[in-house]
Design an enzyme around this catalytic site. Structure first.
Site, PDB file in Angstrom:
ATOM      1  N   ARG A  28       0.833  -1.212   0.000  1.00 55.30           N
ATOM      2  CA  ARG A  28       0.000   0.000   0.000  1.00 55.30           C
ATOM      3  C   ARG A  28       0.864   1.259   0.000  1.00 55.30           C
ATOM      4  O   ARG A  28       0.533   2.253  -0.642  1.00 55.30           O
ATOM      5  CB  ARG A  28      -0.884   0.016   1.261  1.00 55.30           C
ATOM      6  CG  ARG A  28      -2.002  -0.973   1.238  1.00 55.30           C
ATOM      7  CD  ARG A  28      -3.191  -0.505   2.039  1.00 55.30           C
ATOM      8  NE  ARG A  28      -2.963  -0.448   3.455  1.00 55.30           N
ATOM      9  CZ  ARG A  28      -3.879  -0.789   4.359  1.00 55.30           C
ATOM     10  NH1 ARG A  28      -5.051  -1.251   3.963  1.00 55.30           N
ATOM     11  NH2 ARG A  28      -3.642  -0.670   5.630  1.00 55.30           N
ATOM     12  N   LYS A  39      11.611  -0.459   6.534  1.00 55.57           N
ATOM     13  CA  LYS A  39      12.066  -1.298   7.644  1.00 55.57           C
ATOM     14  C   LYS A  39      10.921  -2.253   7.983  1.00 55.57           C
ATOM     15  O   LYS A  39       9.922  -1.865   8.594  1.00 55.57           O
ATOM     16  CB  LYS A  39      12.415  -0.463   8.880  1.00 55.57           C
ATOM     17  CG  LYS A  39      13.116  -1.329   9.937  1.00 55.57           C
ATOM     18  CD  LYS A  39      12.778  -0.978  11.356  1.00 55.57           C
ATOM     19  CE  LYS A  39      11.481  -1.524  11.884  1.00 55.57           C
ATOM     20  NZ  LYS A  39      11.370  -2.991  11.968  1.00 55.57           N
ATOM     21  N   PRO A  40      11.063  -3.528   7.595  1.00 62.06           N
ATOM     22  CA  PRO A  40       9.974  -4.481   7.889  1.00 62.06           C
ATOM     23  C   PRO A  40      10.012  -4.918   9.344  1.00 62.06           C
ATOM     24  O   PRO A  40      11.015  -4.707  10.040  1.00 62.06           O
ATOM     25  CB  PRO A  40      10.293  -5.653   6.963  1.00 62.06           C
ATOM     26  CG  PRO A  40      11.768  -5.592   6.731  1.00 62.06           C
ATOM     27  CD  PRO A  40      12.190  -4.153   6.883  1.00 62.06           C
ATOM     28  N   ALA A  41       8.938  -5.536   9.793  1.00 66.71           N
ATOM     29  CA  ALA A  41       8.880  -6.039  11.171  1.00 66.71           C
ATOM     30  C   ALA A  41       9.905  -7.159  11.358  1.00 66.71           C
ATOM     31  O   ALA A  41      10.172  -7.921  10.431  1.00 66.71           O
ATOM     32  CB  ALA A  41       7.483  -6.551  11.474  1.00 66.71           C
ATOM     33  N   THR A  78      -0.294   1.830  18.532  1.00 70.55           N
ATOM     34  CA  THR A  78      -0.468   3.249  18.855  1.00 70.55           C
ATOM     35  C   THR A  78       0.712   3.760  19.680  1.00 70.55           C
ATOM     36  O   THR A  78       1.208   4.874  19.462  1.00 70.55           O
ATOM     37  CB  THR A  78      -1.802   3.455  19.600  1.00 70.55           C
ATOM     38  OG1 THR A  78      -2.856   3.054  18.716  1.00 70.55           O
ATOM     39  CG2 THR A  78      -2.023   4.904  19.995  1.00 70.55           C
ATOM     40  N   GLY A 133       3.653   4.282  17.440  1.00 73.68           N
ATOM     41  CA  GLY A 133       3.307   5.377  16.528  1.00 73.68           C
ATOM     42  C   GLY A 133       3.474   6.742  17.189  1.00 73.68           C
ATOM     43  O   GLY A 133       4.012   7.677  16.591  1.00 73.68           O
ATOM     44  N   GLU A 165      -0.944   4.678  10.712  1.00 73.59           N
ATOM     45  CA  GLU A 165      -2.058   3.714  10.654  1.00 73.59           C
ATOM     46  C   GLU A 165      -1.879   2.825  11.881  1.00 73.59           C
ATOM     47  O   GLU A 165      -1.020   1.946  11.902  1.00 73.59           O
ATOM     48  CB  GLU A 165      -1.963   2.934   9.336  1.00 73.59           C
ATOM     49  CG  GLU A 165      -3.294   2.403   8.882  1.00 73.59           C
ATOM     50  CD  GLU A 165      -3.588   1.040   9.450  1.00 73.59           C
ATOM     51  OE1 GLU A 165      -4.175   0.992  10.560  1.00 73.59           O
ATOM     52  OE2 GLU A 165      -3.220   0.051   8.819  1.00 73.59           O
ATOM     53  N   CYS A 221      -5.777  -5.118  12.478  1.00 70.04           N
ATOM     54  CA  CYS A 221      -6.114  -3.898  13.226  1.00 70.04           C
ATOM     55  C   CYS A 221      -7.578  -3.504  13.037  1.00 70.04           C
ATOM     56  O   CYS A 221      -8.117  -2.743  13.831  1.00 70.04           O
ATOM     57  CB  CYS A 221      -5.177  -2.767  12.855  1.00 70.04           C
ATOM     58  SG  CYS A 221      -5.085  -2.526  11.091  1.00 70.04           S
ATOM     59  N   SER A 236     -11.198  -3.100   3.252  1.00 69.13           N
ATOM     60  CA  SER A 236      -9.938  -2.658   2.655  1.00 69.13           C
ATOM     61  C   SER A 236      -9.824  -3.085   1.195  1.00 69.13           C
ATOM     62  O   SER A 236      -9.902  -4.261   0.861  1.00 69.13           O
ATOM     63  CB  SER A 236      -8.773  -3.254   3.453  1.00 69.13           C
ATOM     64  OG  SER A 236      -7.566  -2.789   2.915  1.00 69.13           O
TER      65      SER A 236
HETATM   66  P1  ADP Z   1       3.330  -4.971  17.300  1.00 73.97           P
HETATM   67  O1  ADP Z   1       3.102  -4.800  18.760  1.00 73.97           O
HETATM   68  O2  ADP Z   1       2.140  -5.372  16.562  1.00 73.97           O
HETATM   69  O3  ADP Z   1       4.547  -5.783  16.959  1.00 73.97           O
HETATM   70  P2  ADP Z   1       4.767  -2.580  16.885  1.00 73.97           P
HETATM   71  O4  ADP Z   1       4.210  -1.212  16.834  1.00 73.97           O
HETATM   72  O5  ADP Z   1       5.639  -2.945  18.041  1.00 73.97           O
HETATM   73  O6  ADP Z   1       3.532  -3.538  16.737  1.00 73.97           O
HETATM   74  O7  ADP Z   1       5.585  -2.888  15.556  1.00 73.97           O
HETATM   75  C1  ADP Z   1       5.249  -2.380  14.287  1.00 73.97           C
HETATM   76  C2  ADP Z   1       6.530  -2.009  13.583  1.00 73.97           C
HETATM   77  O8  ADP Z   1       7.180  -0.997  14.360  1.00 73.97           O
HETATM   78  C3  ADP Z   1       7.541  -3.140  13.433  1.00 73.97           C
HETATM   79  O9  ADP Z   1       8.229  -2.963  12.212  1.00 73.97           O
HETATM   80  C4  ADP Z   1       8.486  -2.897  14.595  1.00 73.97           C
HETATM   81  O10 ADP Z   1       9.791  -3.397  14.369  1.00 73.97           O
HETATM   82  C5  ADP Z   1       8.515  -1.376  14.602  1.00 73.97           C
HETATM   83  N1  ADP Z   1       8.930  -0.791  15.893  1.00 73.97           N
HETATM   84  C6  ADP Z   1       8.625  -1.197  17.125  1.00 73.97           C
HETATM   85  N2  ADP Z   1       9.188  -0.385  18.038  1.00 73.97           N
HETATM   86  C7  ADP Z   1       9.867   0.569  17.360  1.00 73.97           C
HETATM   87  C8  ADP Z   1      10.667   1.707  17.723  1.00 73.97           C
HETATM   88  N3  ADP Z   1      10.846   2.039  18.975  1.00 73.97           N
HETATM   89  N4  ADP Z   1      11.201   2.449  16.740  1.00 73.97           N
HETATM   90  C9  ADP Z   1      10.991   2.131  15.446  1.00 73.97           C
HETATM   91  N5  ADP Z   1      10.259   1.087  15.034  1.00 73.97           N
HETATM   92  C10 ADP Z   1       9.698   0.308  15.968  1.00 73.97           C
END
Ligand code: ADP
Length: 484
Positions: free
Chosen positions: A159, A174-176, A232, A235, A252, A286, A444
Site C-alpha cells: 500500500r 524497515k519491515p517487522a 499506537t 506510533g 495507521e 487492526c 480494505s
Molecule cells: P506490534 O506490537 O504489533 O509488533 P509494533 O508497533 O511494536 O507492533 O511494531 C510495528 C513495527 O514498528 C515493526 O516494524 C516494529 O519493528 C517497529 N517498531 C517497534 N518499536 C519501534 C521503535 N521504537 N522504533 C521504530 N520502530 C519500531
C-alpha cells in the site's frame, strides 16, 4: 526465486555493518527458517542516501513511465505469487489461502496506483486581478520511510510503496523483525521488475536494533515523510521523533472496532461477516471486530449460529490447505491473548467456547474463543485483543449501542448489520471511525481510502487520497502577464 536474507540498498545486497544476523522463526513449528542481516543505523543512513540519490531521476520520469514500472512489479509479483505466499505463511503463520489473497491484494495496489499517478492533478484558481494567473501543482515530497508490521507483511508494504512510487518518491522500508523475508522477497521482485537502483530499499533489523534504525529514519534530514503501520504506542513515539525534522507523517495505528448486530439484521450474513472479520489472520488484524454487540431479540439465535460456525473452524499450521485459524505470531502475543481472556473472565465475562491453547499442535495455537456477558471496562473491550477471541454483549436500544461503540479513544473501523435504511444512515453518520462497514466486513481495497481517526492515526492509504501522503501542493502565482 531464492529467498534473499541481506539488506537491499541501491539495487545491491549487503550484509549488516558487522555481518550480524537475527533468526526468523516459523510460528507454527518454532523452527528457525532463516538468518537475516541485522542492520543498524549506519546501514539505514546508507539506504537513505541511496534513496535520496535515486530521487531526482525517478521524479523526472513521467507518471506514465513510473506507472509502467508499477505494472511490471504487479506482473512479477503475481508470477511469483505461490512462492511469496509460502514465505509469508512460513514466517507469519497465517493460512496459505489468506497469504494468497494478500499477494493478490498487494498486486492490486500496484495496478491502481500505476494509473492513479497519472491523475495527480493540480488546479487553476480564478485570478484575483488583471494579468494574473494562479495554479497549484502536485510535487513528490522526496524520500519516504516505511515501518511496517508483521500481520500483513506484504499488504501493508505494498500500500505504501505503490502510492509513493507513483507519486515520484523513492523509499526505505524497515519491515517487522518477525517477518523480514516477505519484504526481502518483495525487494527481489522490484529488482527483477526493473525498478531503478535506489528507488526501493529494504533494511531489516532485529528487535534490539529497532530503536536505532527507527531513530535514524525519524531524524535523517533527507527523509521527507514517515509512514508507519503498527501499535499506537510506537506510533506516538515515532510521531514525536519526526518533529525535529518536521517530516510529513502518516500513522495507521491500532483499532478497537465495534461490530453491532441489530434485531432486523440478516443473522446468517452477520454471522459469516463476524467470522470473516474476527477470525481472519487468527484475529491479528487492526480492523478486526473487537467489541461485538448483539441486540436482545436476536441474541439467542445469533449466538447459536455463531457457536456452530466457530466450532467448524479448523485450527492448524498455516501450510495445511484446510486451516482456518493458524499459529499466533510469537510468544508475547499469545501470552497477551491468554491474559486478556483470563482477566475478562475474572471481571465477569462468561467463557462459551475455547479459551485455551491447542497444545497438541504446538505452543502458539489458540482455540477460536467466544466470551459472552462482556461488560464495558472489561479487558477484552478495553484492549485490542489481536487474537481469535470474540467478545460479545447484549444490548437493548440503538442509541446505547452507538454510544458504547463510540466510547473508545480508537477510531479505525466499525461494522454494523441492519436492513433498516434509516438506521443504516444513522450509523454511517454517527459512528466515529475512519471506516464504517454496513452489512460488510471487508472494507480494505485499493479503490477506497483506508485510515483511522483519534488514536488510530491519520492519513489515508489507497484511493485517489493515497497519493496525498506523498505529494505536496505547490501554489504558483503569476503576475504581470499580458491580460487577455
Ligand atoms: P506490534 O506490537 O504489533 O509488533 P509494533 O508497533 O511494536 O507492533 O511494531 C510495528 C513495527 O514498528 C515493526 O516494524 C516494529 O519493528 C517497529 N517498531 C517497534 N518499536 C519501534 C521503535 N521504537 N522504533 C521504530 N520502530 C519500531
Amino acid at each position: 526465486m531464492k529467498v534473499p536474507t541481506q539488506s537491499y540498498i541501491s539495487g545491491k545486497w549487503f550484509d549488516s555493518e558487522l555481518a550480524t544476523t537475527f533468526p526468523v522463526i516459523n510460528p507454527a513449528s518454532g523452527d528457525i527458517i532463516a538468518e537475516v542481516a541485522d542492520c543498524g543505523a549506519k546501514l539505514t543512513s546508507f539506504a537513505i542516501e541511496g534513496a535520496a540519490d535515486a530521487f531526482p531521476a525517478w521524479k523526472q520520469k513521467t507518471a506514465k513511465e513510473r506507472g509502467e514500472i508499477l505494472l511490471k512489479i504487479k506482473e512479477v509479483l503475481l508470477k511469483n505469487a505461490d512462492h511469496v505466499a509460502e514465505i509469508m505463511t512460513k514466517e507469519c503463520g497465517k493460512p496459505l489461502k489468506e497469504s494468497r489473497v494478500e499477494v493478490a491484494f498487494s498486486a492490486s495496489f500496484f495496478d491502481w496506483f500505476s494509473a492513479e499517478g497519472r491523475r495527480a492533478y493540480g488546479e487553476t484558481i480564478p485570478p484575483t486581478g488583471p494579468g494574473k494567473a494562479m495554479i497549484t501543482i502536485r510535487k513528490p515530497v522526496g524520500v519516504a520511510a516505511f515501518i511496517t508490521p508483521w500481520n500483513f507483511p506484504l499488504g501493508m508494504l505494498a500500500r505504501k510503496v505503490s502510492a509513493s512510487l507513483a507519486a515520484g518518491c523513492t523509499c526505505v522500508i524497515k519491515p517487522a523483525e518477525d517477518t523480514p523475508l516477505t519484504a526481502l522477497a518483495f525487494a527481489q521482485i522490484c529488482h527483477d521488475a526493473g525498478v531503478p537502483a535506489g528507488v526501493v530499499n529494504v533494511v531489516p533489523c532485529s528487535r534490539k536494533k529497532v530503536v536505532d534504525v527507527g531513530d535514524m529514519l525519524c531524524s535523517h534530514r533527507k527523509v521527507a515523510c514517515l509512514s508507519f503501520t503498527g501499535s499506537t504506542a510506537v506510533g506516538k513515539s515515532l510521531y514525536a521523533k519526526c518533529s525535529s525534522t518536521m517530516k510529513r507523517v502518516h500513522m495507521e495505528l491500532g483499532g478497537n472496532a465495534p461490530f453491532i448486530v441489530f434485531n432486523d439484521a440478516d443473522i446468517d450474513l452477520a454471522v459469516s461477516g463476524l467470522i470473516a472479520s474476527k477470525y481472519r489472520n487468527s484475529g491479528q488484524t487492526c480492523i478486526t471486530a473487537n467489541k461485538i454487540l448483539v441486540q436482545s431479540q436476536i441474541y439467542d439465535k445469533f449466538m447459536d449460529k455463531l457457536l456452530q460456525a466457530v466450532t467448524k473452524l479448523k485450527v492448524g499450521p498455516g501450510l495445511e490447505p484446510d486451516t482456518d485459524v493458524a499459529a499466533i505470531i510469537n510468544d508475547a502475543q499469545i501470552e497477551r491473548i491468554e491474559r486478556i481472556v483470563t482477566e475478562s473472565i475474572e471481571q465477569g465475562a462468561t467463557l462459551l467456547h475455547g479459551g485455551v491453547r491447542v497444545s497438541t499442535l504446538g505452543p502458539r495455537f489458540f482455540q477460536p474463543t467466544i466470551l459472552t456477558n462482556v461488560k464495558p471496562n472489561v479487558a477484552a473491550y478495553e484492549e485490542e485483543i489481536f487474537g481469535p477471541v470474540a467478545a460479545i454483549c447484549k444490548f437493548e436500544s440503538e442509541d446505547d449501542a452507538i454510544k458504547f461503540a463510540n466510547d473508545t479513544d480508537k477510531g479505525l473501523a466499525a461494522y454494523a448489520y441492519t436492513n433498516n435504511l434509516r438506521l443504516s444512515w444513522k450509523l454511517a453518520d454517527s459512528l466515529e471511525f475512519g471506516m464504517v462497514g454496513i452489512n460488510e466486513p471487508i472494507v480494505s481495497t485499493c479503490e477506497a481510502p483506508f485510515g483511522g481517526i483519534k488514536n488510530s492515526g491519520f492519513g489515508k492509504e489507497g484511493s485517489k487520497h493515497g497519493l496525498d501522503e506523498y505529494t505536496y501542493l505547490k501554489y504558483v502565482a503569476y503576475g504581470n502577464q499580458i491580460p487577455s
